[in-house]
Design a protein around this motif. Structure first.
Motif, PDB file in Angstrom:
ATOM      1  N   GLU A   1     -91.765  18.240  22.757  1.00 30.91           N
ATOM      2  CA  GLU A   1     -92.858  18.720  23.606  1.00 30.91           C
ATOM      3  C   GLU A   1     -94.138  19.057  22.857  1.00 30.91           C
ATOM      4  OE1 GLU A   1     -90.789  21.826  25.658  1.00 30.91           O
ATOM      5  OE2 GLU A   1     -89.840  20.408  27.015  1.00 30.91           O
ATOM      6  N   ASP A   2     -94.127  18.971  21.512  1.00 32.10           N
ATOM      7  CA  ASP A   2     -95.330  19.305  20.740  1.00 32.10           C
ATOM      8  C   ASP A   2     -96.059  18.039  20.311  1.00 32.10           C
ATOM      9  OD1 ASP A   2     -94.630  21.986  20.942  1.00 32.10           O
ATOM     10  OD2 ASP A   2     -93.548  21.997  19.046  1.00 32.10           O
ATOM     11  N   GLY A   3     -96.534  17.259  21.273  1.00 33.82           N
ATOM     12  CA  GLY A   3     -97.203  16.007  20.926  1.00 33.82           C
ATOM     13  C   GLY A   3     -96.198  14.875  20.893  1.00 33.82           C
ATOM     14  N   LYS A   4     -96.368  13.978  19.921  1.00 35.78           N
ATOM     15  CA  LYS A   4     -95.466  12.823  19.823  1.00 35.78           C
ATOM     16  C   LYS A   4     -94.579  12.962  18.594  1.00 35.78           C
ATOM     17  CE  LYS A   4     -97.010   8.621  20.280  1.00 35.78           C
ATOM     18  NZ  LYS A   4     -97.833   7.395  20.329  1.00 35.78           N
ATOM     19  N   PRO A   5     -93.290  12.608  18.734  1.00 41.30           N
ATOM     20  CA  PRO A   5     -92.432  12.597  17.543  1.00 41.30           C
ATOM     21  C   PRO A   5     -92.874  11.454  16.618  1.00 41.30           C
ATOM     22  CG  PRO A   5     -91.252  11.724  19.446  1.00 41.30           C
ATOM     23  CD  PRO A   5     -92.583  12.195  19.942  1.00 41.30           C
ATOM     24  N   ASP A   6     -92.536  11.563  15.334  1.00 36.19           N
ATOM     25  CA  ASP A   6     -92.883  10.497  14.388  1.00 36.19           C
ATOM     26  C   ASP A   6     -92.120   9.212  14.709  1.00 36.19           C
ATOM     27  OD1 ASP A   6     -94.714  11.934  12.540  1.00 36.19           O
ATOM     28  OD2 ASP A   6     -92.950  13.204  12.262  1.00 36.19           O
ATOM     29  N   VAL A   7     -90.875   9.373  15.131  1.00 34.25           N
ATOM     30  CA  VAL A   7     -90.047   8.211  15.471  1.00 34.25           C
ATOM     31  C   VAL A   7     -89.164   8.562  16.668  1.00 34.25           C
ATOM     32  CG1 VAL A   7     -88.339   6.524  14.648  1.00 34.25           C
ATOM     33  CG2 VAL A   7     -89.869   7.611  13.004  1.00 34.25           C
ATOM     34  N   ILE A   8     -89.008   7.594  17.568  1.00 33.42           N
ATOM     35  CA  ILE A   8     -88.036   7.729  18.657  1.00 33.42           C
ATOM     36  C   ILE A   8     -86.971   6.669  18.414  1.00 33.42           C
ATOM     37  CG2 ILE A   8     -87.605   7.535  21.138  1.00 33.42           C
ATOM     38  CD1 ILE A   8     -90.570   8.290  21.573  1.00 33.42           C
ATOM     39  N   PHE A   9     -85.738   7.137  18.233  1.00 34.99           N
ATOM     40  CA  PHE A   9     -84.607   6.229  18.046  1.00 34.99           C
ATOM     41  C   PHE A   9     -83.810   6.173  19.337  1.00 34.99           C
ATOM     42  CE2 PHE A   9     -85.069   7.719  13.598  1.00 34.99           C
ATOM     43  CZ  PHE A   9     -85.041   6.507  12.933  1.00 34.99           C
ATOM     44  N   SER A  10     -83.238   5.012  19.622  1.00 33.59           N
ATOM     45  CA  SER A  10     -82.296   4.880  20.741  1.00 33.59           C
ATOM     46  C   SER A  10     -81.026   4.234  20.214  1.00 33.59           C
ATOM     47  CB  SER A  10     -82.878   3.979  21.839  1.00 33.59           C
ATOM     48  OG  SER A  10     -84.074   4.529  22.334  1.00 33.59           O
ATOM     49  N   PHE A  11     -79.892   4.837  20.543  1.00 36.70           N
ATOM     50  CA  PHE A  11     -78.606   4.251  20.165  1.00 36.70           C
ATOM     51  C   PHE A  11     -77.543   4.636  21.177  1.00 36.70           C
ATOM     52  CE2 PHE A  11     -80.087   7.502  17.315  1.00 36.70           C
ATOM     53  CZ  PHE A  11     -80.231   7.029  16.030  1.00 36.70           C
ATOM     54  N   LYS A  12     -76.395   3.926  21.053  1.00 38.26           N
ATOM     55  CA  LYS A  12     -75.201   4.340  21.782  1.00 38.26           C
ATOM     56  C   LYS A  12     -74.574   5.448  20.944  1.00 38.26           C
ATOM     57  CE  LYS A  12     -72.819   0.644  21.907  1.00 38.26           C
ATOM     58  NZ  LYS A  12     -72.011  -0.551  22.048  1.00 38.26           N
ATOM     59  N   ASP A  13     -73.856   6.323  21.595  1.00 40.37           N
ATOM     60  CA  ASP A  13     -73.207   7.462  20.947  1.00 40.37           C
ATOM     61  C   ASP A  13     -72.399   7.020  19.722  1.00 40.37           C
ATOM     62  OD1 ASP A  13     -72.445  10.210  20.748  1.00 40.37           O
ATOM     63  OD2 ASP A  13     -70.600   9.800  21.838  1.00 40.37           O
ATOM     64  N   GLU A  14     -71.510   6.025  19.912  1.00 40.33           N
ATOM     65  CA  GLU A  14     -70.633   5.632  18.798  1.00 40.33           C
ATOM     66  C   GLU A  14     -71.425   5.032  17.634  1.00 40.33           C
ATOM     67  OE1 GLU A  14     -68.591   1.479  19.625  1.00 40.33           O
ATOM     68  OE2 GLU A  14     -68.502   2.713  21.422  1.00 40.33           O
ATOM     69  N   ASP A  15     -72.507   4.316  17.920  1.00 42.90           N
ATOM     70  CA  ASP A  15     -73.316   3.737  16.837  1.00 42.90           C
ATOM     71  C   ASP A  15     -74.065   4.830  16.081  1.00 42.90           C
ATOM     72  OD1 ASP A  15     -72.463   1.160  17.405  1.00 42.90           O
ATOM     73  OD2 ASP A  15     -74.124   0.768  18.771  1.00 42.90           O
ATOM     74  N   PHE A  16     -74.549   5.825  16.806  1.00 42.47           N
ATOM     75  CA  PHE A  16     -75.226   6.944  16.134  1.00 42.47           C
ATOM     76  C   PHE A  16     -74.265   7.624  15.161  1.00 42.47           C
ATOM     77  CE2 PHE A  16     -76.031  11.526  15.924  1.00 42.47           C
ATOM     78  CZ  PHE A  16     -77.223  11.493  15.208  1.00 42.47           C
ATOM     79  N   ILE A  17     -73.035   7.862  15.613  1.00 39.00           N
ATOM     80  CA  ILE A  17     -72.034   8.512  14.754  1.00 39.00           C
ATOM     81  C   ILE A  17     -71.782   7.654  13.513  1.00 39.00           C
ATOM     82  CG2 ILE A  17     -69.586   9.178  14.599  1.00 39.00           C
ATOM     83  CD1 ILE A  17     -71.232  11.219  16.152  1.00 39.00           C
ATOM     84  N   LYS A  18     -71.655   6.341  13.698  1.00 39.78           N
ATOM     85  CA  LYS A  18     -71.411   5.448  12.549  1.00 39.78           C
ATOM     86  C   LYS A  18     -72.571   5.517  11.559  1.00 39.78           C
ATOM     87  CE  LYS A  18     -68.643   2.043  15.041  1.00 39.78           C
ATOM     88  NZ  LYS A  18     -68.730   0.762  15.743  1.00 39.78           N
ATOM     89  N   ILE A  19     -73.796   5.524  12.071  1.00 41.06           N
ATOM     90  CA  ILE A  19     -74.969   5.573  11.198  1.00 41.06           C
ATOM     91  C   ILE A  19     -75.034   6.929  10.492  1.00 41.06           C
ATOM     92  CG2 ILE A  19     -77.507   5.599  11.172  1.00 41.06           C
ATOM     93  CD1 ILE A  19     -77.261   3.527  13.566  1.00 41.06           C
ATOM     94  N   ALA A  20     -74.862   8.003  11.244  1.00 40.58           N
ATOM     95  CA  ALA A  20     -74.982   9.354  10.686  1.00 40.58           C
ATOM     96  C   ALA A  20     -73.907   9.652   9.650  1.00 40.58           C
ATOM     97  CB  ALA A  20     -74.932  10.390  11.808  1.00 40.58           C
ATOM     98  N   THR A  21     -72.736   9.022   9.793  1.00 41.16           N
ATOM     99  CA  THR A  21     -71.653   9.287   8.849  1.00 41.16           C
ATOM    100  C   THR A  21     -71.606   8.248   7.730  1.00 41.16           C
ATOM    101  OG1 THR A  21     -70.109   8.110  10.292  1.00 41.16           O
ATOM    102  CG2 THR A  21     -70.205  10.510  10.531  1.00 41.16           C
TER     103      THR A  21
END
Length: 124
Positions: A67-87
């Motif tokens: 809500e404070d302007g624009k984020p530097d990056v907006i990512f979109s993923f499926k839940d399982e892909d986010f977990i794979k990337i984050a881990t």
């Protein structure tokens, strides 16, 4: 049937919140200094997304759009892909090339969004 759409990502992002309060987390905030909005979908990118903001300027993780302007990056993923990337089980560049991760915004900021910023799962 009760709709239980607890994303696995939500658990990881709760841990991230605690991690950012530690000395290691504060160091990350100083080093990275970007704001990431994560649009995480249970099964298909763009549908029923749950939005989180990982603010590495303030050292916060919140549910809901930035809500404070624009984020530097907006990512979109499926839940399982986010977990794979984050881990660290899926390389972010490969995920992007395969369409498992979409992004809008600063590429240089996106390149700092690596598995290293996430807390390591506790060993059992």
């Amino acid at each position: 049937m009760a709709e239980s759409t607890q994303l696995k990502s939500e658990v990881l992002l709760e841990q991230m919140k605690l991690h950012l309060a530690t000395d290691a987390g504060k160091k990350l905030t100083k080093e990275i200094g970007h704001v990431y909005q994560l649009n995480i979908a249970p099964t298909k990118i763009g549908f029923d997304e749950v939005i989180f903001v990982v603010d590495l300027k303030k050292g916060e993780v919140k549910k809901g759009p930035y809500e404070d302007g624009k984020p530097d990056v907006i990512f979109s993923f499926k839940d399982e892909d986010f977990i794979k990337i984050a881990t660290g089980k899926m390389n972010p560049q490969i995920a992007f090339m395969r369409g498992a991760m979409k992004l809008k915004g600063s590429i240089s900021a996106a390149q700092k969004f690596t598995p290293d910023i996430f807390p390591k799962p506790a060993k059992m």
